[in-house]
Enzyme design. Structure first.
Site, PDB file in Angstrom:
ATOM      1  N   GLY A  11       0.839  -1.201   0.000  1.00 24.27           N
ATOM      2  CA  GLY A  11       0.000   0.000   0.000  1.00 24.27           C
ATOM      3  C   GLY A  11       0.869   1.244   0.000  1.00 24.27           C
ATOM      4  O   GLY A  11       1.941   1.250   0.600  1.00 24.27           O
ATOM      5  N   ARG A  73       0.881  -4.895  -5.122  1.00 27.32           N
ATOM      6  CA  ARG A  73       1.031  -5.944  -4.110  1.00 27.32           C
ATOM      7  C   ARG A  73       1.494  -7.251  -4.755  1.00 27.32           C
ATOM      8  O   ARG A  73       1.189  -8.331  -4.269  1.00 27.32           O
ATOM      9  CB  ARG A  73      -0.286  -6.143  -3.361  1.00 27.32           C
ATOM     10  N   ASP A 104       5.715  -5.436   5.782  1.00 31.29           N
ATOM     11  CA  ASP A 104       6.217  -6.792   6.052  1.00 31.29           C
ATOM     12  C   ASP A 104       6.226  -7.685   4.809  1.00 31.29           C
ATOM     13  O   ASP A 104       7.137  -8.503   4.647  1.00 31.29           O
ATOM     14  CB  ASP A 104       5.448  -7.450   7.208  1.00 31.29           C
ATOM     15  N   THR A 126       4.734   1.739   6.630  1.00 29.96           N
ATOM     16  CA  THR A 126       3.323   1.400   6.792  1.00 29.96           C
ATOM     17  C   THR A 126       2.629   2.495   7.595  1.00 29.96           C
ATOM     18  O   THR A 126       3.190   2.967   8.597  1.00 29.96           O
ATOM     19  CB  THR A 126       3.075   0.046   7.483  1.00 29.96           C
ATOM     20  N   ILE A 127       1.451   2.905   7.150  1.00 32.70           N
ATOM     21  CA  ILE A 127       0.723   3.879   7.966  1.00 32.70           C
ATOM     22  C   ILE A 127       0.273   3.224   9.270  1.00 32.70           C
ATOM     23  O   ILE A 127      -0.005   3.900  10.246  1.00 32.70           O
ATOM     24  CB  ILE A 127      -0.503   4.489   7.233  1.00 32.70           C
ATOM     25  N   ASP A 128       0.183   1.881   9.277  1.00 31.10           N
ATOM     26  CA  ASP A 128      -0.334   1.178  10.453  1.00 31.10           C
ATOM     27  C   ASP A 128       0.641   1.184  11.635  1.00 31.10           C
ATOM     28  O   ASP A 128       0.248   0.877  12.759  1.00 31.10           O
ATOM     29  CB  ASP A 128      -0.655  -0.277  10.104  1.00 31.10           C
ATOM     30  N   ASP A 130       2.850  -0.916  12.437  1.00 33.68           N
ATOM     31  CA  ASP A 130       2.884  -2.218  13.116  1.00 33.68           C
ATOM     32  C   ASP A 130       4.097  -3.060  12.734  1.00 33.68           C
ATOM     33  O   ASP A 130       4.100  -4.274  12.940  1.00 33.68           O
ATOM     34  CB  ASP A 130       1.576  -2.990  12.844  1.00 33.68           C
ATOM     35  N   MET A 170      -7.995   2.747   9.709  1.00 32.06           N
ATOM     36  CA  MET A 170      -7.207   1.582   9.292  1.00 32.06           C
ATOM     37  C   MET A 170      -6.448   0.997  10.490  1.00 32.06           C
ATOM     38  O   MET A 170      -6.304   1.654  11.530  1.00 32.06           O
ATOM     39  CB  MET A 170      -6.274   1.952   8.153  1.00 32.06           C
ATOM     40  N   ARG A 172      -4.907  -3.124  10.601  1.00 33.96           N
ATOM     41  CA  ARG A 172      -5.273  -4.516  10.323  1.00 33.96           C
ATOM     42  C   ARG A 172      -5.009  -5.412  11.533  1.00 33.96           C
ATOM     43  O   ARG A 172      -5.918  -6.091  12.011  1.00 33.96           O
ATOM     44  CB  ARG A 172      -4.430  -4.933   9.116  1.00 33.96           C
ATOM     45  N   GLU A 224     -10.201  -1.089  11.832  1.00 37.99           N
ATOM     46  CA  GLU A 224     -10.840  -2.039  10.899  1.00 37.99           C
ATOM     47  C   GLU A 224     -10.631  -3.500  11.326  1.00 37.99           C
ATOM     48  O   GLU A 224     -11.447  -4.359  11.032  1.00 37.99           O
ATOM     49  CB  GLU A 224     -10.291  -1.834   9.485  1.00 37.99           C
ATOM     50  N   ARG A 269     -24.517   6.696  13.714  1.00 44.61           N
ATOM     51  CA  ARG A 269     -24.044   6.754  12.334  1.00 44.61           C
ATOM     52  C   ARG A 269     -22.622   6.208  12.255  1.00 44.61           C
ATOM     53  O   ARG A 269     -21.847   6.343  13.210  1.00 44.61           O
ATOM     54  CB  ARG A 269     -24.008   8.196  11.818  1.00 44.61           C
ATOM     55  N   GLN A 277      -6.905   8.215   4.669  1.00 47.05           N
ATOM     56  CA  GLN A 277      -5.801   8.185   5.644  1.00 47.05           C
ATOM     57  C   GLN A 277      -4.444   7.969   4.998  1.00 47.05           C
ATOM     58  O   GLN A 277      -3.410   8.204   5.607  1.00 47.05           O
ATOM     59  CB  GLN A 277      -6.028   7.053   6.657  1.00 47.05           C
TER      60      GLN A 277
HETATM   61  O1  F6P Z   1      -1.314  -2.066   5.416  1.00 50.97           O
HETATM   62  C1  F6P Z   1      -1.796  -0.800   5.372  1.00 50.97           C
HETATM   63  C2  F6P Z   1      -3.249  -0.781   5.080  1.00 50.97           C
HETATM   64  O2  F6P Z   1      -3.533   0.575   5.068  1.00 50.97           O
HETATM   65  C3  F6P Z   1      -4.162  -1.545   6.042  1.00 50.97           C
HETATM   66  O3  F6P Z   1      -4.471  -0.867   7.223  1.00 50.97           O
HETATM   67  C4  F6P Z   1      -5.372  -1.798   5.199  1.00 50.97           C
HETATM   68  O4  F6P Z   1      -6.068  -2.935   5.647  1.00 50.97           O
HETATM   69  C5  F6P Z   1      -4.782  -2.008   3.857  1.00 50.97           C
HETATM   70  O5  F6P Z   1      -3.588  -1.288   3.816  1.00 50.97           O
HETATM   71  C6  F6P Z   1      -5.690  -1.596   2.729  1.00 50.97           C
HETATM   72  O6  F6P Z   1      -5.040  -1.861   1.532  1.00 50.97           O
HETATM   73  P1  F6P Z   1      -5.616  -1.667   0.059  1.00 50.97           P
HETATM   74  O7  F6P Z   1      -4.975  -0.428  -0.464  1.00 50.97           O
HETATM   75  O8  F6P Z   1      -5.149  -2.868  -0.675  1.00 50.97           O
HETATM   76  O9  F6P Z   1      -7.090  -1.537   0.141  1.00 50.97           O
END
Ligand code: F6P
Length: 345
Positions: A11, A73, A104, A126-128, A130, A170, A172, A224, A269, A277
């Site tokens: 991503g 990917r 990763d 990674t924005i996550d 992690d 986001m 995961r 998510e 809502r 993001q």
């Molecule tokens: O790994 C980063 C991430 O932003 C996750 O938080 C999210 O599940 C995923 O990428 C979404 O990826 P895509 O761009 O394939 O929808």
């Protein structure tokens, strides 16, 4: 002088362009290297699709989101003769060292190529936030800033309508974005993958706030990847898997919107922030971190520190074995979540 290849995989993430720019600037000006950027992640390496990167074509990209090289990917090890094709392509182009910039999955491929004898240096992305073995990844602070601004905006509409708004962010495997943006945005409940939730407890926090503190609205921030304490997997937005075997997550906010309204009677809502993001200009912290990672990566590539990844430890940039970074995801700091919980309800 060497010929360096680089690619951005997985991503996209605000801060990728600052990394590319830094590798090119120090690589050319200081080391006299030639730098090639493969297009669209590992796909570009498999197809030997690259452009030479110069000061000119990497100028003016520092503040831009996304990646000038494009990304995908594509999984080398799910492609027929993938490793063989990658090694042949790198040899054909005369690449001495490859710098994959990714999460990763991308770095996993980098580590396997290193094990197969090809010199690689990884840059974590990674924005996550992690990825193990680094305190922060670039892109994370930008995502947190975007999510925090969204939560601020959700406050005024939630308050005007006396509603509960569930904001899905986001994350995961880890709840870093949810926890940071939830804390910064004053969320009343934060749900993260590390702590499976019970919807009755969520409702108890909301009821407590509405009944005992005179408030007529609440904000719930949910990652998510959050799951329920009575079992089951995270909510999914599609059944198909990507080439690294990941399912597309999404939709937990809509489930919660319904369940919270049914249980509490408060109108609810859902808002899913999604790829907003990941888009747009990186904040200053991510531009600086990306720049520092890029410079450290080209130094490592030039010094023969292969099979390593650049990492942030405290305020210092250091090298760690790629293997250490990949051993397990870096989950949310329990002490941070405990602090966030003080403000629930
Ligand atoms: O790994 C980063 C991430 O932003 C996750 O938080 C999210 O599940 C995923 O990428 C979404 O990826 P895509 O761009 O394939 O929808």
């Amino acid at each position: 002088m060497a010929r360096i290849g680089l690619l951005t995989g997985g991503g996209d993430c605000p801060g990728l362009n600052p990394v590319i720019r830094a590798i090119v600037r120090k690589g050319i000006d200081h080391y006299g290297h030639e730098i090639f950027g493969f297009r669209k992640g590992w796909k570009g390496v498999l197809e030997n699709d690259a452009i030479e990167l110069t000061r000119e074509n990497t100028s003016g990209i520092l503040h831009k989101g996304g990646t000038m090289l494009g990304t995908s990917r594509t999984n080398v090890y799910k492609t027929e003769n993938g490793e063989e094709r990658v090694l042949a392509s790198l040899q054909e182009r005369g690449i001495d060292v490859l710098i994959p910039i990714g999460g990763d999955d991308t770095l996993g491929v980098a580590n396997k190529l290193f094990a197969a004898g090809f010199p690689t240096v990884g840059v974590p992305k990674t924005i996550d936030n992690d990825l193990n073995a680094t305190d922060f990844t670039f892109g994370f602070q930008t995502a947190v800033q975007i999510a925090t601004e969204a939560i601020d905006r959700l406050h005024s509409t939630a308050e005007s309508h006396d509603r509960v708004i569930v904001c899905e962010v986001m994350g995961r495997d880890a709840g870093w974005i949810a926890c940071w943006s939830g804390m910064a945005g004053g969320a009343d409940v934060i749900l993260v993958p590390e702590h499976p939730f019970d919807v009755d407890e969520v409702c108890a926090h909301i009821r407590n706030r509405h009944e005992n503190s005179g408030r007529t609205f609440s904000i719930v921030v949910v990652a998510e990847g959050a799951t329920r304490s009575d079992g089951g997997a995270a909510a999914t937005a599609a059944d198909t898997l990507d080439s690294f075997g990941h399912v597309r997550l999404g939709g937990i906010a809509f489930e919660l919107e319904k369940e919270i309204e049914e249980r509490t009677g408060y109108e609810s809502r859902a808002t899913v922030l999604g790829h907003i993001q990941r888009g747009g200009s990186p904040v200053a912290f991510d531009r600086v971190l990306g720049t520092r990672f890029g410079v450290a990566a080209i130094d490592a590539a030039s010094n023969g520190d292969f099979g390593q990844m650049v990492a942030l430890h405290g305020t210092a940039i250091e090298l760690v074995a790629l293997e250490d970074a990949l051993s397990q995801p870096k989950l949310l700091d329990p002490a941070l979540f405990e602090t966030a919980q003080v403000f629930f309800g």
